[in-house]
Scaffold this motif. Structure first.
Motif, PDB file in Angstrom:
ATOM      1  N   ALA A  51      20.999  26.046  36.023  1.00 36.27           N
ATOM      2  CA  ALA A  51      19.967  27.155  36.216  1.00 36.27           C
ATOM      3  C   ALA A  51      20.583  28.356  34.688  1.00 36.27           C
ATOM      4  O   ALA A  51      21.580  28.547  34.520  1.00 36.27           O
ATOM      5  N   GLY A  52      19.793  28.686  33.782  1.00 34.55           N
ATOM      6  CA  GLY A  52      19.643  29.184  32.413  1.00 34.55           C
ATOM      7  C   GLY A  52      19.331  28.627  31.460  1.00 34.55           C
ATOM      8  O   GLY A  52      19.499  28.561  30.611  1.00 34.55           O
ATOM      9  N   LYS A  53      19.501  26.934  31.570  1.00 37.43           N
ATOM     10  CA  LYS A  53      19.850  26.166  30.731  1.00 37.43           C
ATOM     11  C   LYS A  53      18.950  25.598  30.244  1.00 37.43           C
ATOM     12  O   LYS A  53      17.949  24.935  29.680  1.00 37.43           O
ATOM     13  N   ILE A  54      18.003  24.883  31.830  1.00 35.35           N
ATOM     14  CA  ILE A  54      16.839  24.242  31.516  1.00 35.35           C
ATOM     15  C   ILE A  54      15.400  25.172  31.504  1.00 35.35           C
ATOM     16  O   ILE A  54      14.664  24.180  30.725  1.00 35.35           O
ATOM     17  N   ARG A  55      15.280  26.117  31.766  1.00 33.96           N
ATOM     18  CA  ARG A  55      14.430  26.562  31.522  1.00 33.96           C
ATOM     19  C   ARG A  55      12.951  26.294  32.681  1.00 33.96           C
ATOM     20  O   ARG A  55      12.435  25.923  31.821  1.00 33.96           O
ATOM     21  N   TYR A  56      13.154  26.611  33.731  1.00 33.12           N
ATOM     22  CA  TYR A  56      12.167  25.063  33.951  1.00 33.12           C
ATOM     23  C   TYR A  56      10.611  25.582  34.591  1.00 33.12           C
ATOM     24  O   TYR A  56       9.746  24.883  34.314  1.00 33.12           O
ATOM     25  N   LEU A  57      10.819  27.156  34.244  1.00 32.10           N
ATOM     26  CA  LEU A  57       9.219  27.353  34.590  1.00 32.10           C
ATOM     27  C   LEU A  57       8.580  27.545  32.961  1.00 32.10           C
ATOM     28  O   LEU A  57       7.465  27.950  33.167  1.00 32.10           O
ATOM     29  N   ASP A  58       9.640  27.429  32.278  1.00 33.76           N
ATOM     30  CA  ASP A  58       9.128  26.940  30.526  1.00 33.76           C
ATOM     31  C   ASP A  58       8.221  25.608  30.695  1.00 33.76           C
ATOM     32  O   ASP A  58       8.669  24.456  30.087  1.00 33.76           O
ATOM     33  N   SER A  59       7.060  25.139  31.003  1.00 31.73           N
ATOM     34  CA  SER A  59       6.685  23.926  31.102  1.00 31.73           C
ATOM     35  C   SER A  59       6.231  23.478  29.999  1.00 31.73           C
ATOM     36  O   SER A  59       5.937  22.039  29.514  1.00 31.73           O
ATOM     37  N   ARG A  60       5.843  24.457  29.192  1.00 31.25           N
ATOM     38  CA  ARG A  60       5.271  24.031  27.827  1.00 31.25           C
ATOM     39  C   ARG A  60       5.741  24.061  26.201  1.00 31.25           C
ATOM     40  O   ARG A  60       7.168  24.492  26.351  1.00 31.25           O
ATOM     41  N   PRO A  61       5.400  22.363  25.657  1.00 27.63           N
ATOM     42  CA  PRO A  61       6.941  22.407  24.808  1.00 27.63           C
ATOM     43  C   PRO A  61       6.907  23.395  23.395  1.00 27.63           C
ATOM     44  O   PRO A  61       8.260  23.429  23.132  1.00 27.63           O
ATOM     45  N   ASP A  62       5.840  24.172  23.431  1.00 23.60           N
ATOM     46  CA  ASP A  62       6.001  25.197  22.743  1.00 23.60           C
ATOM     47  C   ASP A  62       6.894  26.485  22.997  1.00 23.60           C
ATOM     48  O   ASP A  62       8.212  27.220  22.197  1.00 23.60           O
ATOM     49  N   GLU A  63       6.720  26.231  24.203  1.00 21.21           N
ATOM     50  CA  GLU A  63       7.611  27.509  25.206  1.00 21.21           C
ATOM     51  C   GLU A  63       9.182  26.354  25.238  1.00 21.21           C
ATOM     52  O   GLU A  63      10.146  28.099  24.754  1.00 21.21           O
ATOM     53  N   GLN A  64       9.554  25.404  25.287  1.00 19.02           N
ATOM     54  CA  GLN A  64      11.295  25.071  24.600  1.00 19.02           C
ATOM     55  C   GLN A  64      10.792  25.323  23.139  1.00 19.02           C
ATOM     56  O   GLN A  64      12.760  25.184  23.625  1.00 19.02           O
ATOM     57  N   GLU A  65      10.366  25.013  22.580  1.00 18.01           N
ATOM     58  CA  GLU A  65      10.778  24.753  21.284  1.00 18.01           C
ATOM     59  C   GLU A  65      11.605  26.208  21.142  1.00 18.01           C
ATOM     60  O   GLU A  65      12.214  26.373  19.905  1.00 18.01           O
ATOM     61  N   ARG A  66      10.080  26.979  21.144  1.00 20.82           N
ATOM     62  CA  ARG A  66      10.819  29.007  20.806  1.00 20.82           C
ATOM     63  C   ARG A  66      11.681  29.621  21.961  1.00 20.82           C
ATOM     64  O   ARG A  66      12.628  30.320  20.940  1.00 20.82           O
ATOM     65  N   GLY A  67      12.185  28.746  22.707  1.00 16.41           N
ATOM     66  CA  GLY A  67      13.080  29.092  23.292  1.00 16.41           C
ATOM     67  C   GLY A  67      12.426  30.706  23.937  1.00 16.41           C
ATOM     68  O   GLY A  67      13.341  31.578  24.584  1.00 16.41           O
ATOM     69  N   ILE A  68      11.225  31.317  24.577  1.00 13.49           N
ATOM     70  CA  ILE A  68      11.266  32.204  24.810  1.00 13.49           C
ATOM     71  C   ILE A  68       9.282  31.189  25.712  1.00 13.49           C
ATOM     72  O   ILE A  68       8.726  30.741  25.625  1.00 13.49           O
ATOM     73  N   THR A  69       8.855  32.476  26.589  1.00 23.57           N
ATOM     74  CA  THR A  69       8.160  32.599  28.160  1.00 23.57           C
ATOM     75  C   THR A  69       6.917  33.122  27.212  1.00 23.57           C
ATOM     76  O   THR A  69       6.961  33.561  26.997  1.00 23.57           O
ATOM     77  N   MET A  70       6.359  32.112  27.209  1.00 26.02           N
ATOM     78  CA  MET A  70       4.329  32.652  26.214  1.00 26.02           C
ATOM     79  C   MET A  70       3.100  32.694  27.171  1.00 26.02           C
ATOM     80  O   MET A  70       2.383  32.992  27.311  1.00 26.02           O
TER      81      MET A  70
END
Length: 130
Positions: A51-70
């Motif tokens: 929890a807090g590391k996986i960013r479960y709801l940030d499923s888009r690759p660009d969200e995971q790369e940038r570390g923000i929810t878009m």
């Protein structure tokens, strides 16, 4: 928590009084997705350690790369209210067990994605403001 039985889900969906639509709101980098991860882990979907590391709801690759929810993302969670109620004049206490289906929406915090946030807010009954 094990997966929710189909008959329980069906019963929850048929009773709209037990469905809550909740949005998480805050400025960028204030912990919205971390809070969502913690709530998801409370339902046993992900490990509490992740929890807090996986960013479960940030499923888009660009969200995971940038570390923000878009894009706003949602998930349905089960919540069981087990609050004690006094039973009239006697000192006995009974427990009320009420189950809710929580539709949780993790919204972006960056101003560039304000349209995503305003859409999420219009869909919800309430919000967690972080």
């Amino acid at each position: 928590m094990p997966s929710i039985p189909r008959d329980v889900l069906s019963a929850l969906h048929s009773n709209s009084k037990n469905i809550r639509n909740i949005c998480i709101l805050a400025h960028v980098d204030h912990g919205k997705t971390t809070l969502a991860d913690s709530l998801i882990s409370s339902n046993g979907i992900i490990s509490a350690k992740l929890a807090g590391k996986i960013r479960y709801l940030d499923s888009r690759p660009d969200e995971q790369e940038r570390g923000i929810t878009m894009k706003s993302s949602c998930i349905s969670l089960l919540y069981q209210d087990k609050s004690a109620l006094a039973s009239g004049a006697d000192a006995g206490v009974r427990v009320r067990d009420k189950t809710y289906l929580i539709n949780l929406i993790d919204s972006p915090g960056h101003v560039d994605f304000a349209s995503e946030v305003s859409t999420a807010v219009r869909l919800c009954d309430g919000a967690f403001v972080v």
